[in-house]
Scaffold this motif. Structure first.
Motif, PDB file in Angstrom:
ATOM      1  N   VAL A 117      94.925  79.628  53.508  1.00 46.32           N
ATOM      2  CA  VAL A 117      96.312  80.442  53.831  1.00 46.32           C
ATOM      3  C   VAL A 117      97.000  81.973  53.264  1.00 46.32           C
ATOM      4  O   VAL A 117      96.892  82.310  53.294  1.00 46.32           O
ATOM      5  CB  VAL A 117      97.036  79.086  53.218  1.00 46.32           C
TER       6      VAL A 117
ATOM      7  N   GLU B  70      97.523  85.743  54.639  1.00 43.25           N
ATOM      8  CA  GLU B  70      99.114  86.375  54.311  1.00 43.25           C
ATOM      9  C   GLU B  70      98.931  87.578  53.817  1.00 43.25           C
ATOM     10  O   GLU B  70      99.173  88.225  54.588  1.00 43.25           O
ATOM     11  CB  GLU B  70      99.467  85.437  53.559  1.00 43.25           C
TER      12      GLU B  70
ATOM     13  N   PRO C   4     109.497  83.099  54.733  1.00 41.35           N
ATOM     14  CA  PRO C   4     108.200  82.194  54.720  1.00 41.35           C
ATOM     15  C   PRO C   4     107.124  82.192  54.856  1.00 41.35           C
ATOM     16  O   PRO C   4     106.592  81.094  53.831  1.00 41.35           O
ATOM     17  CB  PRO C   4     109.309  82.425  56.586  1.00 41.35           C
ATOM     18  N   ASP C   5     106.493  83.078  54.307  1.00 40.01           N
ATOM     19  CA  ASP C   5     105.496  83.755  54.546  1.00 40.01           C
ATOM     20  C   ASP C   5     104.444  83.112  53.123  1.00 40.01           C
ATOM     21  O   ASP C   5     104.396  82.788  52.470  1.00 40.01           O
ATOM     22  CB  ASP C   5     104.303  85.241  55.199  1.00 40.01           C
TER      23      ASP C   5
ATOM     24  N   ARG D  35     104.782  79.296  52.332  1.00 36.22           N
ATOM     25  CA  ARG D  35     103.821  78.739  52.832  1.00 36.22           C
ATOM     26  C   ARG D  35     102.454  79.036  52.275  1.00 36.22           C
ATOM     27  O   ARG D  35     101.645  78.243  51.591  1.00 36.22           O
ATOM     28  CB  ARG D  35     103.508  79.288  54.014  1.00 36.22           C
ATOM     29  N   ALA D  36     102.226  80.731  51.526  1.00 38.18           N
ATOM     30  CA  ALA D  36     101.436  80.473  50.163  1.00 38.18           C
ATOM     31  C   ALA D  36     101.576  79.816  48.907  1.00 38.18           C
ATOM     32  O   ALA D  36     100.780  79.161  48.780  1.00 38.18           O
ATOM     33  CB  ALA D  36     101.172  81.826  49.847  1.00 38.18           C
TER      34      ALA D  36
ATOM     35  N   ASP E 231     103.323  76.889  49.018  1.00 38.26           N
ATOM     36  CA  ASP E 231     103.025  76.026  48.506  1.00 38.26           C
ATOM     37  C   ASP E 231     101.455  75.198  49.132  1.00 38.26           C
ATOM     38  O   ASP E 231     101.505  74.470  48.467  1.00 38.26           O
ATOM     39  CB  ASP E 231     104.441  75.505  50.220  1.00 38.26           C
ATOM     40  N   ALA E 232     101.041  76.432  49.756  1.00 44.77           N
ATOM     41  CA  ALA E 232      99.289  76.230  49.169  1.00 44.77           C
ATOM     42  C   ALA E 232      99.016  75.780  48.027  1.00 44.77           C
ATOM     43  O   ALA E 232      98.229  75.016  47.947  1.00 44.77           O
ATOM     44  CB  ALA E 232      98.758  76.896  50.575  1.00 44.77           C
TER      45      ALA E 232
END
Length: 191
Positions: free
Chosen positions: A157, A161, A175-176, A179-180, A182-183
């Motif tokens: 992930v 990005e 949001p990007d 996402r990174a 949270d991963a």
């Protein structure tokens, strides 16, 4: 035209060959008497000899293939070697997230995600240097079999990005970044 010669030349006769010694001639005749039956037998059975040679080659190739297969197959009753799991140090992971969060709060989402990738790479290189080469890429790291599945997912992930940001020149948005982050947090920060 008078300077052109039209008369044929006499043929060149080679000098007479020296006669072989009598003892050599007698030896070769004696040897011929012993070898002649063997040659006749070989001539009469040439097809059978050819088939026998082909059968021997096939048997030898099969034996070598079986040996290679036997060496590469897993042994019965033995399990795969225990691969030590890897996870980043919890304190370092928390510090990394704090630094990346600071960049994200300043609106530098590209730099924040790249920081996650770079420090994760450095952490793997520091704790498991045998997994990496100097030319290892983020995509190659996601394919390391010894890397835990959660780490592979997080790395994939984050790498995706960073590739969008760096190579596709697509500026990352919040949001990007989320996402990174949270991963990475799902894998690296213990609950």
């Amino acid at each position: 035209m008078a300077d052109i010669q039209f008369t044929p030349l006499k043929p060149v006769v080679p000098p007479p060959r020296a006669k072989s010694p009598d003892w050599l001639i007698n030896f070769l005749k004696w040897l011929g008497k012993w070898i002649e039956p063997i040659g006749a037998w070989l001539g009469n059975h040439a097809r059978a000899i050819e088939i026998g040679a082909i059968v021997l080659v096939v048997i030898a190739a099969g034996w070598f293939a079986w040996q290679l297969w036997r060496e590469r197959r897993p042994k019965r009753g033995t399990s795969a070697p225990e691969v030590p799991t890897w996870a980043p140090d919890a304190a370092q992971a928390s510090a990394l997230l704090a630094d990346a969060d600071a960049l994200a709060r300043a609106g530098q989402f590209d730099a924040a995600v790249h920081l996650l990738l770079r420090r994760s790479f450095d952490d793997i290189a520091g704790s498991r240097p045998e997994w990496l080469t100097p030319a290892s890429t983020a995509r190659e790291i996601t394919r390391i079999a010894a890397l835990p599945g959660a780490a592979r997912t997080a790395f994939a992930v984050i790498a995706r990005e960073v590739e969008r940001s760096r190579y596709a020149l697509h500026p990352l948005a919040q949001p990007d970044w989320i996402r990174a982050r949270d991963a990475y947090a799902a894998f690296a920060v213990p609950r």
